[in-house]
Write an enzyme that holds these catalytic residues in place. Structure first.
Site, PDB file in Angstrom:
ATOM      1  N   VAL A  64       0.858  -1.183   0.000  1.00 32.51           N
ATOM      2  CA  VAL A  64       0.000   0.000   0.000  1.00 32.51           C
ATOM      3  C   VAL A  64       0.901   1.243   0.000  1.00 32.51           C
ATOM      4  CG1 VAL A  64      -1.938   1.203   1.075  1.00 32.51           C
ATOM      5  CG2 VAL A  64      -1.778  -1.272   1.261  1.00 32.51           C
ATOM      6  N   PRO A  65       1.568   1.482  -1.136  1.00 29.34           N
ATOM      7  CA  PRO A  65       2.363   2.709  -1.225  1.00 29.34           C
ATOM      8  C   PRO A  65       1.443   3.918  -1.213  1.00 29.34           C
ATOM      9  CG  PRO A  65       2.376   1.516  -3.308  1.00 29.34           C
ATOM     10  CD  PRO A  65       1.607   0.691  -2.343  1.00 29.34           C
ATOM     11  N   HIS A  66       1.919   5.004  -0.621  1.00 29.30           N
ATOM     12  CA  HIS A  66       1.070   6.183  -0.526  1.00 29.30           C
ATOM     13  C   HIS A  66       1.925   7.440  -0.568  1.00 29.30           C
ATOM     14  CE1 HIS A  66       1.980   4.521   3.456  1.00 29.30           C
ATOM     15  NE2 HIS A  66       2.090   5.767   3.862  1.00 29.30           N
ATOM     16  N   ALA A  67       1.270   8.526  -0.967  1.00 26.71           N
ATOM     17  CA  ALA A  67       1.976   9.798  -1.089  1.00 26.71           C
ATOM     18  C   ALA A  67       0.981  10.934  -0.921  1.00 26.71           C
ATOM     19  CB  ALA A  67       2.646   9.900  -2.463  1.00 26.71           C
TER      20      ALA A  67
END
Length: 155
Positions: A64-67
């Site tokens: 769950v990459p997030h930015a």
């Protein structure tokens, strides 16, 4: 929180071709760029910056990459399924094939955390992970996220 509501209208991609974590994040950035109308390089750089703080690989083939991006008005999700899992430095050292990217405006602190928690909680389900891996269309993927959110609120 309904994950189906978080998914961008064009935010589900069934994809092949990634052979590394970096390529998987490029695939996510490309999908997010198309779905959100934001420069792909900008998204990729933001994802890579977040990854330097620690891997977003949750285990069981899920990341769950997030930015945070100033161009985003509300928390938005993009889902990418890789045909071949890639090494991702996940907590269980297993390769990743299911990626849910979350993108939030800089000031969406609590909402961003709620979205991360909802996605993480949903993807703990072995049944949902298997259904996501077996689904053949983007509509089927979207329906699984809506179904899972409906089941979670009924419980």
């Amino acid at each position: 929180m309904d994950i189906g509501d978080l998914l961008a209208p064009k935010g589900v991609v069934l994809r092949s071709g990634a052979s590394s974590k970096r390529q998987a994040l490029h695939a996510l950035a490309e999908a997010a760029s198309h779905a959100l109308g934001i420069d792909e390089a900008r998204i990729f750089d933001a994802l890579m910056e977040r990854e330097t703080l620690g891997s977003t690989g949750l285990g069981s083939g899920v990341a769950v990459p997030h930015a945070r991006l100033t161009e985003v008005e509300k928390v938005t999700a993009v889902f990418v399924r890789l045909d071949t899992p890639v090494a991702y430095d996940a907590v269980d050292d297993r390769p990743v094939d299911l990626i849910v990217g979350l993108f939030a405006p800089p000031k969406a602190g609590a909402e961003h955390l709620r979205a991360l928690a909802a996605v993480s909680r949903a993807l703990r389900s072995p049944e949902l992970r298997e259904q996501l891996r077996q689904a053949r269309t983007t509509d089927a993927i979207r329906a699984l996220f809506v179904k899972d959110a409906t089941a979670a609120t009924a419980a």
